[in-house]
Write a protein that holds these residues in place. Structure first.
Motif, short mmCIF file in Angstrom:
data_model
loop_
_atom_site.label_atom_id
_atom_site.label_comp_id
_atom_site.label_asym_id
_atom_site.label_seq_id
_atom_site.Cartn_x
_atom_site.Cartn_y
_atom_site.Cartn_z
N SER A 63 36.02 44.85 3.95
CA SER A 63 37.29 44.53 3.13
C SER A 63 38.36 44.08 3.31
O SER A 63 38.33 45.18 4.69
CB SER A 63 36.76 44.47 1.49
N PHE A 64 39.12 43.30 3.04
CA PHE A 64 40.88 44.04 3.37
C PHE A 64 41.20 45.50 3.32
O PHE A 64 42.44 45.14 3.70
CB PHE A 64 41.78 43.11 2.11
N LEU A 65 40.61 45.97 2.41
CA LEU A 65 41.36 47.16 2.61
C LEU A 65 40.21 48.60 3.71
O LEU A 65 40.94 49.16 3.99
CB LEU A 65 40.29 48.00 1.33
N CYS A 66 39.83 48.06 4.52
CA CYS A 66 38.73 48.49 6.02
C CYS A 66 40.51 48.22 7.25
O CYS A 66 40.78 47.11 7.67
CB CYS A 66 38.00 47.68 6.25
N SER A 67 41.34 49.62 7.26
CA SER A 67 41.89 49.23 8.23
C SER A 67 41.75 50.21 9.35
O SER A 67 40.35 51.10 9.24
CB SER A 67 42.90 50.65 7.77
N ASP A 68 41.98 50.03 10.81
CA ASP A 68 41.11 51.23 11.84
C ASP A 68 41.26 51.65 11.89
O ASP A 68 40.89 53.24 12.19
CB ASP A 68 41.54 50.12 13.24
N ASP A 69 42.72 53.14 10.64
CA ASP A 69 42.62 54.33 11.43
C ASP A 69 42.27 54.96 9.79
O ASP A 69 41.56 56.09 9.47
CB ASP A 69 44.54 54.25 10.83
N TYR A 70 41.44 54.23 9.04
CA TYR A 70 40.86 55.34 8.00
C TYR A 70 38.91 54.83 8.14
O TYR A 70 38.57 54.97 7.90
CB TYR A 70 41.71 54.80 6.61
N CYS A 71 39.53 53.23 7.25
CA CYS A 71 37.77 52.61 7.15
C CYS A 71 36.68 52.14 8.85
O CYS A 71 35.93 52.67 9.01
CB CYS A 71 38.26 51.62 6.13
N PHE A 72 37.14 50.89 8.88
CA PHE A 72 37.80 50.60 10.22
C PHE A 72 35.22 50.09 10.49
O PHE A 72 35.19 50.21 11.37
CB PHE A 72 37.06 51.65 11.32
N ARG A 73 35.20 49.46 8.67
CA ARG A 73 33.74 49.62 8.95
C ARG A 73 33.68 48.00 8.63
O ARG A 73 32.73 47.28 8.46
CB ARG A 73 33.12 49.42 7.92
#
Length: 327
Positions: free
Chosen positions: A291-301
């Motif tokens: 989603s728009f909340l997926c960051s490379d430093d946390y979610c990366f999904r």
């Protein structure tokens, strides 16, 4: 984020978050499905075999293994607010977020936490403990698909944004109204890959070819600062704002998570068994796409092999869906 069956009892209630201004629509004349046009807005995907899953990023994504899917049709974009509004107008359907929690599933939960509500992303200050999702998520009474940030918010001017705050049951009800279904995990991933079997992303192997984001994700330090290099800061984009994949499908990476039929299992083997059931609670279905909340430093999904479990009893402000028709 991983939501469990007692999430409403764990996360604190919070004031309504301020909603950003409506972003400009990116696709003109989006097809609006109805039961008399069961394939409106859909793309046909010829069946075949592909390598499902991946190894080396998240343990639940592997092992990669060959899977064969039949031919099917799938929505070109995520289901939008205007699509869902037409369904609700025709049927009078009420989503899970618009109903109180079932007291049989939540014995002992205070009445104030049984009210109709949904999960809303509210952000957090820099330096927050990232092991505690309640720092940036709130269960907000009155948040639902019509009121995405809670009471006082609305979807006026947001017709082409993906509908959110819909649970698995809500997504399936819409699909059945159209004579459709939700995709299996294998169908979803096969479609997302767009013919690029084994590629890390829906557009290929490079994360940002040309140095430009190709999906609506989080650029910065999650959950505090989204730089918005993709054009959208900590919010969903209207359907179809980024280049489609090889099958002509939009937003198969980022923007909002999407429901699938499969229950969550601890590896990439699709299942409809009790592995996806939460003890004493409703089953936990699998979501795909990031989603728009997926960051490379946390979610990366926001990769096609990535997978996560969705909230079992409601929706959230970053979860939507699309539908399929099988041949």
């Amino acid at each position: 984020m991983r939501a469990g069956p007692l999430l409403a009892a764990i996360l604190a209630l919070a004031p309504v978050a301020c909603a950003p201004a409506p972003p400009k629509a990116c696709q003109a004349n989006l097809a609006t499905p109805d039961p008399t046009h069961p394939r409106a807005g859909m793309v046909r995907i010829a069946g075949g075999q592909f390598q499902m899953g991946a190894a080396g990023v998240r343990p639940e994504e592997g092992p990669a293994h060959p899977v064969t899917v039949g031919s099917f049709w799938i929505d070109r974009t995520e289901v939008t607010n205007q699509d869902y509004a037409r369904f609700v107008a025709a049927t009078g359907y009420r989503t899970l977020a618009e109903r109180p929690l079932d007291p049989r599933l939540y014995p002992g939960l205070p009445p104030t936490q049984m009210r109709p509500s949904s999960l809303v992303f509210v952000g957090a200050k820099p330096g927050v403990d990232r092991g505690d999702p309640s720092a940036w998520w709130r269960v907000i009474p009155g948040a639902d698909w019509r009121h995405p940030s809670g009471p006082g918010s609305h979807i006026k001017g947001r017709d082409t944004l993906p509908v959110v705050h819909v649970g698995y049951e809500d997504a399936l009800a819409y699909a059945h109204w159209l004579g459709r279904d939700l995709p299996t995990e294998a169908e979803w991933e096969y479609a997302a890959r767009g013919g690029l079997d084994g590629a890390a992303y829906v557009w290929g192997q490079q994360k940002q070819p040309g140095g430009k984001p190709l999906a609506n994700t989080w650029q910065g330090v999650f959950p505090s600062v989204d730089a918005g290099a993709d054009g959208y800061k900590a919010q969903a984009a209207p359907a179809g704002c980024f280049k489609p994949n090889g099958y002509g499908l939009y937003d198969m990476a980022g923007n909002v998570w999407e429901w699938t039929r499969d229950l969550f299992a601890p590896n990439a083997q699709p299942t409809e068994s009790a592995l996806g059931a939460s003890p004493g609670g409703p089953p936990q279905h699998l979501i795909k796409g990031g989603s728009f909340l997926c960051s490379d430093d946390y979610c990366f999904r926001y990769r096609p092999a990535a997978r996560e479990v969705g909230p079992p009893d409601s929706g959230a402000s970053h979860i939507g869906f699309r539908t399929v028709v099988r041949e």
